[in-house]
Scaffold this motif. Structure first.
Motif, PDB file in Angstrom:
ATOM      1  N   ILE A   1       8.015 -40.203 -56.726  1.00 31.47           N
ATOM      2  CA  ILE A   1       7.352 -39.572 -57.862  1.00 31.47           C
ATOM      3  C   ILE A   1       6.807 -38.203 -57.468  1.00 31.47           C
ATOM      4  N   SER A   2       6.328 -38.093 -56.236  1.00 35.14           N
ATOM      5  CA  SER A   2       5.837 -36.799 -55.754  1.00 35.14           C
ATOM      6  C   SER A   2       6.943 -35.749 -55.795  1.00 35.14           C
ATOM      7  N   GLU A   3       8.163 -36.157 -55.454  1.00 32.81           N
ATOM      8  CA  GLU A   3       9.303 -35.235 -55.533  1.00 32.81           C
ATOM      9  C   GLU A   3       9.610 -34.867 -56.985  1.00 32.81           C
ATOM     10  N   ASP A   4       9.525 -35.852 -57.880  1.00 36.51           N
ATOM     11  CA  ASP A   4       9.780 -35.571 -59.295  1.00 36.51           C
ATOM     12  C   ASP A   4       8.746 -34.607 -59.871  1.00 36.51           C
ATOM     13  N   LEU A   5       7.507 -34.695 -59.381  1.00 39.83           N
ATOM     14  CA  LEU A   5       6.453 -33.816 -59.882  1.00 39.83           C
ATOM     15  C   LEU A   5       6.657 -32.367 -59.434  1.00 39.83           C
ATOM     16  N   ARG A   6       7.533 -32.154 -58.444  1.00 38.98           N
ATOM     17  CA  ARG A   6       7.858 -30.795 -57.983  1.00 38.98           C
ATOM     18  C   ARG A   6       9.255 -30.369 -58.434  1.00 38.98           C
ATOM     19  N   TRP A   7       9.854 -31.168 -59.314  1.00 40.74           N
ATOM     20  CA  TRP A   7      11.219 -30.898 -59.766  1.00 40.74           C
ATOM     21  C   TRP A   7      11.334 -29.528 -60.426  1.00 40.74           C
ATOM     22  N   HIS A   8      10.311 -29.135 -61.182  1.00 40.84           N
ATOM     23  CA  HIS A   8      10.370 -27.868 -61.921  1.00 40.84           C
ATOM     24  C   HIS A   8      10.547 -26.671 -60.999  1.00 40.84           C
ATOM     25  N   ALA A   9      10.159 -26.836 -59.718  1.00 41.23           N
ATOM     26  CA  ALA A   9      10.258 -25.724 -58.772  1.00 41.23           C
ATOM     27  C   ALA A   9      11.368 -25.910 -57.748  1.00 41.23           C
ATOM     28  N   THR A  10      11.743 -27.161 -57.482  1.00 43.12           N
ATOM     29  CA  THR A  10      12.699 -27.418 -56.402  1.00 43.12           C
ATOM     30  C   THR A  10      14.123 -27.701 -56.879  1.00 43.12           C
ATOM     31  N   ARG A  11      14.263 -28.287 -58.060  1.00 49.99           N
ATOM     32  CA  ARG A  11      15.614 -28.683 -58.489  1.00 49.99           C
ATOM     33  C   ARG A  11      16.004 -28.188 -59.880  1.00 49.99           C
ATOM     34  N   ARG A  12      15.106 -27.494 -60.550  1.00 47.64           N
ATOM     35  CA  ARG A  12      15.415 -26.983 -61.889  1.00 47.64           C
ATOM     36  C   ARG A  12      16.414 -25.826 -61.815  1.00 47.64           C
ATOM     37  N   ILE A  13      17.365 -25.813 -62.719  1.00 45.65           N
ATOM     38  CA  ILE A  13      18.340 -24.721 -62.784  1.00 45.65           C
ATOM     39  C   ILE A  13      17.673 -23.517 -63.447  1.00 45.65           C
ATOM     40  N   THR A  14      17.702 -22.394 -62.786  1.00 50.78           N
ATOM     41  CA  THR A  14      17.072 -21.173 -63.321  1.00 50.78           C
ATOM     42  C   THR A  14      18.153 -20.143 -63.627  1.00 50.78           C
ATOM     43  N   ASP A  15      18.747 -20.255 -64.806  1.00 47.76           N
ATOM     44  CA  ASP A  15      19.806 -19.339 -65.207  1.00 47.76           C
ATOM     45  C   ASP A  15      19.460 -18.606 -66.506  1.00 47.76           C
ATOM     46  N   GLY A  16      18.167 -18.619 -66.884  1.00 48.85           N
ATOM     47  CA  GLY A  16      17.747 -17.907 -68.082  1.00 48.85           C
ATOM     48  C   GLY A  16      17.831 -18.712 -69.356  1.00 48.85           C
ATOM     49  N   VAL A  17      18.336 -19.950 -69.282  1.00 44.30           N
ATOM     50  CA  VAL A  17      18.445 -20.806 -70.462  1.00 44.30           C
ATOM     51  C   VAL A  17      17.189 -21.664 -70.563  1.00 44.30           C
ATOM     52  N   LEU A  18      16.655 -21.808 -71.773  1.00 50.15           N
ATOM     53  CA  LEU A  18      15.435 -22.582 -71.992  1.00 50.15           C
ATOM     54  C   LEU A  18      15.769 -24.071 -72.083  1.00 50.15           C
ATOM     55  N   ARG A  19      15.536 -24.791 -70.987  1.00 51.30           N
ATOM     56  CA  ARG A  19      15.781 -26.235 -70.952  1.00 51.30           C
ATOM     57  C   ARG A  19      14.515 -27.030 -70.672  1.00 51.30           C
ATOM     58  N   HIS A  20      13.490 -26.361 -70.175  1.00 55.38           N
ATOM     59  CA  HIS A  20      12.294 -27.033 -69.669  1.00 55.38           C
ATOM     60  C   HIS A  20      11.102 -26.117 -69.921  1.00 55.38           C
ATOM     61  N   PRO A  21       9.893 -26.655 -70.092  1.00 55.07           N
ATOM     62  CA  PRO A  21       8.726 -25.783 -70.286  1.00 55.07           C
ATOM     63  C   PRO A  21       8.568 -24.719 -69.208  1.00 55.07           C
ATOM     64  N   ALA A  22       9.061 -24.987 -68.001  1.00 60.43           N
ATOM     65  CA  ALA A  22       8.959 -24.000 -66.922  1.00 60.43           C
ATOM     66  C   ALA A  22       9.818 -22.764 -67.193  1.00 60.43           C
ATOM     67  N   ASP A  23      10.770 -22.875 -68.130  1.00 63.86           N
ATOM     68  CA  ASP A  23      11.616 -21.727 -68.485  1.00 63.86           C
ATOM     69  C   ASP A  23      10.957 -20.852 -69.554  1.00 63.86           C
ATOM     70  N   SER A  24       9.800 -21.264 -70.067  1.00 66.36           N
ATOM     71  CA  SER A  24       9.190 -20.568 -71.194  1.00 66.36           C
ATOM     72  C   SER A  24       8.306 -19.406 -70.747  1.00 66.36           C
ATOM     73  N   GLN A  25       8.030 -18.526 -71.705  1.00 62.34           N
ATOM     74  CA  GLN A  25       7.163 -17.387 -71.435  1.00 62.34           C
ATOM     75  C   GLN A  25       5.727 -17.853 -71.180  1.00 62.34           C
ATOM     76  N   ALA A  26       5.295 -18.916 -71.867  1.00 62.04           N
ATOM     77  CA  ALA A  26       3.934 -19.422 -71.679  1.00 62.04           C
ATOM     78  C   ALA A  26       3.709 -19.863 -70.236  1.00 62.04           C
ATOM     79  N   TRP A  27       4.691 -20.528 -69.658  1.00 60.24           N
ATOM     80  CA  TRP A  27       4.597 -20.975 -68.267  1.00 60.24           C
ATOM     81  C   TRP A  27       4.488 -19.769 -67.327  1.00 60.24           C
ATOM     82  N   ARG A  28       5.331 -18.787 -67.581  1.00 61.17           N
ATOM     83  CA  ARG A  28       5.318 -17.594 -66.722  1.00 61.17           C
ATOM     84  C   ARG A  28       4.001 -16.820 -66.864  1.00 61.17           C
ATOM     85  N   THR A  29       3.441 -16.813 -68.071  1.00 66.10           N
ATOM     86  CA  THR A  29       2.164 -16.129 -68.285  1.00 66.10           C
ATOM     87  C   THR A  29       1.049 -16.766 -67.453  1.00 66.10           C
ATOM     88  N   ILE A  30       1.048 -18.112 -67.410  1.00 64.68           N
ATOM     89  CA  ILE A  30       0.047 -18.814 -66.603  1.00 64.68           C
ATOM     90  C   ILE A  30       0.240 -18.497 -65.121  1.00 64.68           C
TER      91      ILE A  30
END
Length: 403
Positions: A282-311
């Motif tokens: 579960i600890s690994e899953d809680l870091r999924w947004h930073a370790t295993r999320r695909i970052t290609d500019g497509v909005l698939r997860h809250p971490a891809d949003s502008q609100a997340w980046r603003t924080i």
């Protein structure tokens, strides 16, 4: 079967060979189970597609699945190919004597304890901080329950693990306390004489409360002015409106002391979040947004949003540690009317946005934080004070840790 190719470059030979081996494996399992005619051409067979876009939710022909895997890549979290015929290997080890250090409590499906929990002794040790220095006798008793066999010679369950398993089933299928008490009594009679099974629902729940899985009952002003807690915990009347803290008979005006006029329930969030990080998966899953999320500019997860980046930009010290949690809080009314009178309760729930999308909304990761009796209206902020206080503690502690 070798799965190391899943994390290699998509243009490498190992990845191409891996995709071919994977589709052959999937087709072979379909043919072996008899779900398709072995004479059917492989090109016309449909299988779930495990690419990062389909995520096994859509079936395609084998050639199209291969194309998707080359173009989008395979979901690297799909390590157990259950959608394509892979099964868990049956255990062939001989029964072991009960030992809480090796007895795992699994399949837990209620909010208080994560699903794939640690060994019972480790689980109990994780709760040691819930006990005061002068109250460690209760902790020792709980630790003893974690190691005590359910009955003499029982190879599979300790007293504590049996209680946890049964409470899991109670919560999973919504069994009433009355039914559960009768069930516990029946099970106790079925087991050998001298067994350690509890007989009442409140006894089972008492054990879970000792582990930090309980709640705080807080008295509230009948007009929602304030909570009787912290500096106001000893008041007998509201300092805002002057209304009695206790129940008052509207006709006779008799005051029933020690019977609160209104109550709310708060389920502390901090120990529950702490326990999530005590389990490696579960600890690994809680870091999924930073370790295993695909970052290609497509909005698939809250971490891809502008609100997340603003924080992240506003609080760089929070963004620096991927373990920091981003929570979403929701509240709504639920009508629990069982007769002619209208009555509602308002649960306040939280979800953890760090988790991958397929886990974020799972029941075991949605925590009940506050339970409010009747419509709170614009005074809902009064009921959220304990939660806000805990969230403030978490936020400030995180910031201090980086100083």
């Amino acid at each position: 079967m070798d799965k190391s190719w899943m994390e290699t470059n998509r243009i490498s030979k190992s990845y191409v060979d891996g995709v071919a081996a994977f589709t052959d494996y999937a087709v072979h399992n379909l043919q072996k189970t008899g779900n398709i005619d072995p004479r059917v051409n492989k090109k016309h067979i449909y299988i779930p597609c495990p690419c990062t876009k389909c995520l096994n939710h859509i079936e395609h022909k084998v050639e199209e699945v291969q194309y998707h895997l080359y173009r989008h890549g395979i979901d690297i979290s799909y390590t157990k190919w259950t959608k394509h015929g892979e099964e868990d290997e049956p255990s062939i080890s001989a029964p072991k004597p009960v030992n809480a250090t090796t007895e795992f409590v699994d399949d837990i499906d209620f909010a208080y304890i994560p699903t794939d929990g640690p060994a019972t002794v480790e689980m109990v040790n994780a709760t040691k901080d819930n006990f005061d220095v002068d109250d460690l006798v209760k902790f020792q008793e709980l630790l003893l329950d974690a190691e005590k066999p359910l009955y003499e010679g029982c190879p599979d369950f300790t007293k504590l693990s049996a209680i946890v398993k049964l409470l899991n089933l109670k919560g999973k299928y919504g069994a009433s306390d009355k039914f559960f008490t009768e069930l516990l009594g029946l099970i106790k009679k079925m087991l050998p004489a001298g067994n350690e099974m509890v007989e009442k629902t409140y006894q089972a729940k008492k054990v879970m409360r000792l582990m930090g899985s309980g709640y705080k009952k807080i008295h509230v002003c009948i007009n929602n002015c304030l909570l009787y807690w912290k500096n106001d915990k000893d008041l007998t009347a509201c300092r805002t409106c002057g209304t009695s803290r206790w129940k008052v008979d509207n006709k006779t005006k008799k005051v029933y002391e020690n019977i609160p006029a209104k109550v709310m329930w708060y389920f502390p969030i901090i120990p529950r979040l702490q326990r999530l990080f005590k389990i490696e998966s579960i600890s690994e899953d809680l870091r999924w947004h930073a370790t295993r999320r695909i970052t290609d500019g497509v909005l698939r997860h809250p971490a891809d949003s502008q609100a997340w980046r603003t924080i992240d930009e506003k609080f760089p010290e929070i963004a620096e540690d991927t373990r920091n949690l981003r929570l979403g809080i929701s509240a709504d009314g639920v009508d629990v009317n069982t007769g002619n009178r209208h009555h509602s309760v308002w649960p306040v729930l939280t979800v953890i946005y760090n988790l991958p999308p397929w886990l974020c909304m799972k029941r075991k990761f949605i925590n009940l934080l506050v339970l409010i009796s009747r419509y709170p209206g614009n005074d809902i902020d009064v009921f959220l004070e304990p939660l806000v206080d805990d969230l403030h503690t978490l936020f400030e502690t995180t910031r201090v840790n980086y100083v």
